[in-house]
Design a protein around this motif. Structure first.
Motif, PDB file in Angstrom:
ATOM      1  N   GLN A  10       0.808  -1.228   0.000  1.00 53.17           N
ATOM      2  CA  GLN A  10       0.000   0.000   0.000  1.00 53.17           C
ATOM      3  C   GLN A  10       0.836   1.271   0.000  1.00 53.17           C
ATOM      4  O   GLN A  10       0.384   2.308  -0.452  1.00 53.17           O
ATOM      5  N   GLU A  11       2.059   1.183   0.515  1.00 50.84           N
ATOM      6  CA  GLU A  11       2.967   2.331   0.530  1.00 50.84           C
ATOM      7  C   GLU A  11       4.344   1.863   0.064  1.00 50.84           C
ATOM      8  O   GLU A  11       4.755   0.757   0.392  1.00 50.84           O
ATOM      9  N   PRO A  12       5.081   2.700  -0.674  1.00 52.31           N
ATOM     10  CA  PRO A  12       6.419   2.305  -1.135  1.00 52.31           C
ATOM     11  C   PRO A  12       7.460   2.449  -0.020  1.00 52.31           C
ATOM     12  O   PRO A  12       8.213   3.413   0.030  1.00 52.31           O
ATOM     13  N   LEU A  13       7.496   1.455   0.866  1.00 57.38           N
ATOM     14  CA  LEU A  13       8.375   1.524   2.031  1.00 57.38           C
ATOM     15  C   LEU A  13       9.648   0.708   1.881  1.00 57.38           C
ATOM     16  O   LEU A  13      10.398   0.559   2.836  1.00 57.38           O
ATOM     17  N   GLY A  14       9.892   0.152   0.692  1.00 54.77           N
ATOM     18  CA  GLY A  14      11.108  -0.614   0.455  1.00 54.77           C
ATOM     19  C   GLY A  14      10.811  -2.063   0.105  1.00 54.77           C
ATOM     20  O   GLY A  14       9.703  -2.569   0.314  1.00 54.77           O
ATOM     21  N   LEU A  15      11.821  -2.737  -0.430  1.00 50.47           N
ATOM     22  CA  LEU A  15      11.666  -4.123  -0.856  1.00 50.47           C
ATOM     23  C   LEU A  15      11.357  -5.047   0.317  1.00 50.47           C
ATOM     24  O   LEU A  15      10.528  -5.954   0.199  1.00 50.47           O
ATOM     25  N   GLY A  16      12.002  -4.825   1.450  1.00 51.69           N
ATOM     26  CA  GLY A  16      11.713  -5.655   2.618  1.00 51.69           C
ATOM     27  C   GLY A  16      10.236  -5.594   2.979  1.00 51.69           C
ATOM     28  O   GLY A  16       9.602  -6.623   3.233  1.00 51.69           O
ATOM     29  N   HIS A  17       9.669  -4.415   2.973  1.00 50.04           N
ATOM     30  CA  HIS A  17       8.246  -4.260   3.289  1.00 50.04           C
ATOM     31  C   HIS A  17       7.375  -4.924   2.235  1.00 50.04           C
ATOM     32  O   HIS A  17       6.365  -5.562   2.554  1.00 50.04           O
ATOM     33  N   ALA A  18       7.758  -4.814   0.955  1.00 50.02           N
ATOM     34  CA  ALA A  18       6.984  -5.450  -0.116  1.00 50.02           C
ATOM     35  C   ALA A  18       6.941  -6.973   0.094  1.00 50.02           C
ATOM     36  O   ALA A  18       5.891  -7.601  -0.068  1.00 50.02           O
TER      37      ALA A  18
END
Length: 196
Positions: A10-18
């Protein structure tokens, strides 16, 4: 055939978050991550098939790596190379986007991974890393204290489609492989390269 499931970050918070956003889909199973901006063409086998071969020998976590110009280490996650194990090597360290003088090697993480599900526990800390994002490399480094990580030097050609030259090269390479397009693309490239 097979089932596909999708989730959204939902938010572009980084690859780890994805990756963390897929935790309910993955569950307690090992899983693969394929970054779509890296187009990889294997010599005989695709990159993921190469990683699966290594995984069947080593278990643990397996990462595809490639060499970059040492001056470019600040653009990638870089690994340190340890002992050789079959077609792979033990990863001794991982650093996200190090300056060339601080890089443990010029082997960069090239966008294909096989992870154990415990990675999610380390991502869940939501600690910001390089660029203020939740970096998977940071979670990988923490997990490496508990589980082995292995690097496999990808055999083939990859195109970094997140960069304009890589995107263009990938399109040209694929067009040249297409029998319906190859002749026209070659002719156009020849015309573009001809002296004015």
């Amino acid at each position: 055939p097979g089932d596909c499931s999708f989730t959204r970050q939902q938010e572009p918070l980084g690859l780890g978050h994805a990756i963390w956003c897929a935790r309910h889909i993955v569950g307690d199973e090992p899983f693969a991550v394929l970054l779509p901006d890296m187009l990889m063409r294997g010599e005989r086998k695709g990159c993921l098939a190469q990683l699966m071969d290594v995984y069947s020998e080593t278990g643990g976590n397996v990462i595809a790596v490639e060499e970059c110009d040492p001056s470019q280490t600040g653009s990638y996650g870089i690994v340190g190379k340890g002992e050789a194990i079959g077609d792979a090597f033990r990863i001794t360290t991982m650093v996200e986007k190090p300056a060339p003088k601080d890089a443990p090697s010029n082997l960069f993480i090239s966008g294909r991974y096989i992870f154990q599900p415990e990675l999610f526990d380390h991502i869940a800390r939501f600690e910001s890393g390089a660029g203020g994002e939740i970096q998977v490399t940071d979670a990988m480094r923490r997990l490496s204290a508990e589980q082995p990580f292995f690097g496999h030097r990808f055999r083939g050609r990859s195109y970094d489609c997140g960069m304009k030259p890589g995107f263009l090269a990938a399109n040209i390479a694929l067009a040249l492989e297409n029998p319906e397009m190859a002749a026209a693309v070659r002719a156009e490239l020849k015309a573009l390269m001809a002296p004015a």
